[in-house]
Design an enzyme around this catalytic site. Sequence first.
Site, PDB file in Angstrom:
ATOM      1  N   THR A 223       0.845  -1.193   0.000  1.00 16.94           N
ATOM      2  CA  THR A 223       0.000   0.000   0.000  1.00 16.94           C
ATOM      3  C   THR A 223       0.887   1.252   0.000  1.00 16.94           C
ATOM      4  O   THR A 223       2.074   1.160  -0.289  1.00 16.94           O
ATOM      5  CB  THR A 223      -1.004  -0.020   1.178  1.00 16.94           C
ATOM      6  OG1 THR A 223      -1.958   1.033   0.989  1.00 16.94           O
ATOM      7  CG2 THR A 223      -0.328   0.162   2.522  1.00 16.94           C
ATOM      8  N   ASN A 224       0.327   2.420   0.295  1.00 15.52           N
ATOM      9  CA  ASN A 224       1.102   3.667   0.330  1.00 15.52           C
ATOM     10  C   ASN A 224       0.631   4.506   1.522  1.00 15.52           C
ATOM     11  O   ASN A 224      -0.197   4.058   2.313  1.00 15.52           O
ATOM     12  CB  ASN A 224       0.948   4.407  -1.001  1.00 15.52           C
ATOM     13  CG  ASN A 224      -0.508   4.676  -1.312  1.00 15.52           C
ATOM     14  OD1 ASN A 224      -1.191   5.378  -0.584  1.00 15.52           O
ATOM     15  ND2 ASN A 224      -1.010   4.074  -2.387  1.00 15.52           N
ATOM     16  N   ARG A 225       1.125   5.717   1.613  1.00 15.90           N
ATOM     17  CA  ARG A 225       0.904   6.509   2.832  1.00 15.90           C
ATOM     18  C   ARG A 225      -0.394   7.321   2.826  1.00 15.90           C
ATOM     19  O   ARG A 225      -0.625   8.125   3.721  1.00 15.90           O
ATOM     20  CB  ARG A 225       2.078   7.464   3.050  1.00 15.90           C
ATOM     21  CG  ARG A 225       3.388   6.773   3.299  1.00 15.90           C
ATOM     22  CD  ARG A 225       4.496   7.772   3.559  1.00 15.90           C
ATOM     23  NE  ARG A 225       5.782   7.111   3.631  1.00 15.90           N
ATOM     24  CZ  ARG A 225       6.227   6.460   4.701  1.00 15.90           C
ATOM     25  NH1 ARG A 225       5.483   6.414   5.797  1.00 15.90           N
ATOM     26  NH2 ARG A 225       7.405   5.879   4.701  1.00 15.90           N
ATOM     27  N   ALA A 289      -4.791   7.595  -3.957  1.00 15.27           N
ATOM     28  CA  ALA A 289      -3.451   7.138  -4.322  1.00 15.27           C
ATOM     29  C   ALA A 289      -3.606   5.668  -4.720  1.00 15.27           C
ATOM     30  O   ALA A 289      -3.513   4.765  -3.881  1.00 15.27           O
ATOM     31  CB  ALA A 289      -2.500   7.314  -3.156  1.00 15.27           C
TER      32      ALA A 289
END
Length: 414
Positions: A223-225, A289
């Site tokens: 995943t991402n932030r 995102a």
Amino acid sequence: MPGAADAPPFVVLGVSAGISAYKAVEVCRRLVDAGVHVAPVLTERATRFVGKATFDALGSEPTQIGLWDEASPIPHTRLGQRADLVVVAPATADLLARYAGGFADDLLTATLVATAAPVVVCPAMHTEMWEHPSVQHNLAVLSSRGVTVIPPEEGRLAGGDVGPGRLADPALIVERVLDLLGRPVGVGSPGAAAPATGDLAGIRVVVSAGGTREPIDPVRFITNRSSGKQGHALAEAAARRGAQVVLVTASSRPVGPGVVVVPVETAADMEAAVLSRSEGADVVIMAAAVADFRPKVVHGSKLHKTDGVPELILEPTPDILFELGRRRRQGQVLVGFAAETDRVFERARAKLVGKGVDLMVANDVAAEGVGFDHDTNEVTILGADGSTTEVPLRGKNAVADAILDRVCALLCAR
Ligand code: PMT
């Protein structure tokens, strides 16, 4: 006969025996919240997946299962005649075959055959079954008789397989049912009416938010932030300004009133949810995102150290914004975000052109207090017409309003 004009619409919610029967609980709750009288009818075998007591508690009247459970010998004709609409979610391969063949050997199929009301079926099954010619033939037969089919989505299925067959998400099913009943699609806290005022009154807005999760195995993901704060702020601001807002989100953050929430997990989920809802939207804003890559192979069981270090081969995810740009209909306003750490404007401008959007929100996420997970943001809104609007560091709600101001100006000009 269907109810009087001022009575709540009467909907029979049929549930057949699939693993996604638990999602019918959400359909039931959302319909009741939207002011619909829901009569749940389960097949005998559906009760192996989900309990009668749950539907008793959430529906508008006691759940019915058998043809012979009631004192009345003809519950199916009573239900069929009272119904303003019958929706079956999930509809299994077996249920579809029996309905297409005119079988009426249990309460649900008997009600389907006895009703003159519109019928909606929401198939859900394993991919192999969904693709089987007999299932597709039965659906074609039902469609030719005027039955509305809400096709399944692509995604993770029972047993860890991935493919088409997963029940369409409950929010979408409820939207379609309300639409067919001629009711305004529930905006905000389910059942609430859209504010009559605001510069976006009557405008249909789809917003995406959060960072998608791409599974490696049942316990791990990439995943991402992204926290979802900026996308949620946009959805809430659009609702405050009178829009009918659908928020497709990979974040579990709470959402303010006036927003229909569609939770998703992966880029594939988000693609299905955003594309299906954007067809009728006036504005689509991709603040999410979305993962650019996902594991090519999703392992069905947990990977163990003892088996050695796994090789992670990635493949690209679908580019949702590009697809939205390709499908965009006349007059629709399309907004993308570009989260960059270097050559920000150059890259954002390239994405503006490459993805065919009206506005690209350039987000220098390497700057202090900007972008991922912060409560503040600082952006430059690039227009396809060459314009730029700088929005200095401020709260994400204020940034959302600045973006919506640009959207409003574009809507007014069309
Ligand atoms: O969620 P927060 O913590 O509040 O953080 C906000 C944010 C930084 C996530 C947000 O402001 C932001 O910049 N969102 C876009 C993040 C991003 O993925 O940017 P990108 O440059 O990689 O993608 C460009 C655009 O294409 C984006 O609109 C993205 O939604 C879209 N995209 C990307 C990949 C993909 N497979 N499909 C897409 O549609």
